[in-house]
Design a protein around this motif. Structure first.
Motif, mmCIF file in Angstrom:
data_model
loop_
_atom_site.group_PDB
_atom_site.id
_atom_site.type_symbol
_atom_site.label_atom_id
_atom_site.label_comp_id
_atom_site.label_asym_id
_atom_site.label_seq_id
_atom_site.Cartn_x
_atom_site.Cartn_y
_atom_site.Cartn_z
ATOM 1 N N VAL A 18 0.843 -1.203 0.000
ATOM 2 C CA VAL A 18 0.000 0.000 0.000
ATOM 3 C C VAL A 18 0.873 1.247 0.000
ATOM 4 O O VAL A 18 0.612 2.212 -0.736
ATOM 5 C CB VAL A 18 -0.944 0.007 1.216
ATOM 6 N N SER A 32 -2.094 2.818 -2.989
ATOM 7 C CA SER A 32 -3.426 2.361 -3.373
ATOM 8 C C SER A 32 -3.754 1.065 -2.665
ATOM 9 O O SER A 32 -2.984 0.099 -2.745
ATOM 10 C CB SER A 32 -3.495 2.154 -4.896
ATOM 11 N N PHE A 33 -4.909 1.024 -1.993
ATOM 12 C CA PHE A 33 -5.364 -0.212 -1.366
ATOM 13 C C PHE A 33 -5.763 -1.230 -2.429
ATOM 14 O O PHE A 33 -5.498 -2.422 -2.292
ATOM 15 C CB PHE A 33 -6.543 0.078 -0.435
ATOM 16 N N GLN A 34 -6.396 -0.765 -3.518
ATOM 17 C CA GLN A 34 -6.863 -1.691 -4.546
ATOM 18 C C GLN A 34 -5.689 -2.345 -5.282
ATOM 19 O O GLN A 34 -5.705 -3.550 -5.543
ATOM 20 C CB GLN A 34 -7.755 -0.959 -5.557
ATOM 21 N N LYS A 35 -4.675 -1.563 -5.615
ATOM 22 C CA LYS A 35 -3.508 -2.123 -6.306
ATOM 23 C C LYS A 35 -2.768 -3.107 -5.407
ATOM 24 O O LYS A 35 -2.288 -4.153 -5.872
ATOM 25 C CB LYS A 35 -2.572 -1.012 -6.763
ATOM 26 N N ALA A 55 -4.152 -4.886 -3.033
ATOM 27 C CA ALA A 55 -5.014 -6.070 -2.962
ATOM 28 C C ALA A 55 -4.848 -6.930 -4.207
ATOM 29 O O ALA A 55 -4.775 -8.163 -4.120
ATOM 30 C CB ALA A 55 -6.466 -5.642 -2.806
ATOM 31 N N ASP A 56 -4.767 -6.294 -5.384
ATOM 32 C CA ASP A 56 -4.578 -7.047 -6.627
ATOM 33 C C ASP A 56 -3.244 -7.791 -6.619
ATOM 34 O O ASP A 56 -3.153 -8.935 -7.077
ATOM 35 C CB ASP A 56 -4.633 -6.097 -7.831
ATOM 36 N N SER A 113 -8.999 -9.307 -1.281
ATOM 37 C CA SER A 113 -9.929 -8.202 -1.473
ATOM 38 C C SER A 113 -9.374 -6.911 -0.869
ATOM 39 O O SER A 113 -8.514 -6.930 0.016
ATOM 40 C CB SER A 113 -11.271 -8.519 -0.822
ATOM 41 N N ARG A 114 -9.916 -5.795 -1.358
ATOM 42 C CA ARG A 114 -9.508 -4.492 -0.826
ATOM 43 C C ARG A 114 -9.865 -4.371 0.653
ATOM 44 O O ARG A 114 -9.107 -3.807 1.441
ATOM 45 C CB ARG A 114 -10.181 -3.386 -1.629
ATOM 46 N N SER A 115 -11.021 -4.909 1.018
ATOM 47 C CA SER A 115 -11.443 -4.818 2.421
ATOM 48 C C SER A 115 -10.499 -5.599 3.329
ATOM 49 O O SER A 115 -10.264 -5.197 4.468
ATOM 50 C CB SER A 115 -12.879 -5.332 2.566
ATOM 51 N N SER A 121 -7.512 -3.384 3.903
ATOM 52 C CA SER A 121 -7.878 -2.312 4.826
ATOM 53 C C SER A 121 -7.951 -2.829 6.262
ATOM 54 O O SER A 121 -7.461 -2.181 7.200
ATOM 55 C CB SER A 121 -9.222 -1.717 4.410
#
Length: 296
Positions: free
Chosen positions: A15, A20-23, A25-26, A31-33, A36
């Motif tokens: 992160v 980016s949390f989404q990147k 996670a990918d 998952s993004r959650s 987080s």
């Protein structure tokens, strides 16, 4: 660890590097959650805030910057140690993904790839050639290849292939009809074949002689997005082209093209393979770099 587990620390590092949390996670395949939740748990256990979060951005706090600085070499050394015990020097396996421009891919295919694939038969090399500049970390590449001037500052660069020279060329037929420009400014009165970048912008032709430097948006009715096509168009007397010399060399030797403004186009720093200084260098990439250095 009493305060944090390894997976949470890796999640924080991704992160922090990618903002980016989404990147992140990918990259982790979760998952993004979940990312987080891991970061909130890490902050709770450490008793400090590591990240500033908004709906649009992620930034490191002072404590986060300090943690990232200490974690990066530790995680890199840990990954290297695990690689060392899981693979012998001649038993590398896995996939190596490299994003390159067309000229870089061509050089690697000629000078590096045959030796690398013969030496490491269990490695799958995924060499993606495209014109656009990409974020290699965010898009899942182990390394990229670009001109030295285009390599991001936070990357480790491995030069190869020597200097590169952009040349201005035209066919003898074009010169016989329209004349030869004596200076870059003369190009404003010529038919130039312009290059459109993947971003949609036109490439500005760069010239230098001594302390004089120019970058021109030259005139022309034809725009192309590929160096090979630019050379073909110039050979067909459609105008003056500006391309890396390697792309025009065959046509120059065959007399289909003539060099123009030679004293205005000095060599510059050439291609580099580059990779993130914040991530562990996988064993296949280390082996690929070794073959590059053997041929440089």
């Amino acid at each position: 660890m009493s305060h944090a587990n390894l997976s949470d620390l890796k999640a924080f590092t991704l992160v922090a590097q990618q903002r980016s949390f989404q990147k992140a996670a990918d990259s982790l395949g979760i998952s993004r959650s979940s990312v987080s939740h891991a970061l909130k748990g890490l902050e709770r256990r450490l008793g400090v805030r590591l990240l500033h979060r908004t709906t649009r951005s992620v930034a490191l706090t002072q404590a986060g910057e300090q943690l990232l600085q200490h974690l990066t070499p530790l995680l890199r050394d840990l990954d290297a140690a695990l690689d060392a015990v899981s693979h012998g020097p001649e038993e590398l396996a896995g996939t190596l993904r490299i994003n390159a421009n067309k000229g870089g891919a061509r050089w690697l295919l000629e000078h590096v790839v045959p030796t690398f694939l013969q030496r490491h038969r269990h490695v799958e090399l995924d060499l993606v050639s495209e014109g656009r500049l990409v974020d290699i970390v965010a898009e899942g590449f182990d390394a990229g290849v670009r001109l030295a001037e285009s390599v991001p500052k936070d990357m480790v660069a491995v030069p190869f292939g020597g200097d590169v020279r952009f040349v201005t060329v035209a066919s003898p037929a074009y010169i016989a009809t329209f004349g030869r420009p004596a200076t870059p400014d003369d190009l404003r009165a010529h038919r130039c074949i312009r290059q459109r970048l993947p971003s949609g912008k036109r490439y500005r032709w760069e010239f230098q002689r001594g302390t004089q430097q120019l970058a021109l948006d030259v005139p022309g009715a034809l725009s192309l997005d590929d160096n090979d096509l630019l050379v073909e168009a110039a050979c067909s007397a459609l105008g003056i082209a500006y391309v890396p010399q390697a792309f025009a060399s065959k046509a120059l030797k065959a007399g289909k093209l003539t060099l123009l403004l030679e004293d205005w186009t000095p060599p510059s720093a050439g291609l580099c393979l580059y990779y993130s200084c914040y991530r562990h260098v996988p064993a296949p990439l280390q082996a690929f770099i070794a073959v590059i250095r053997e041929n440089t």
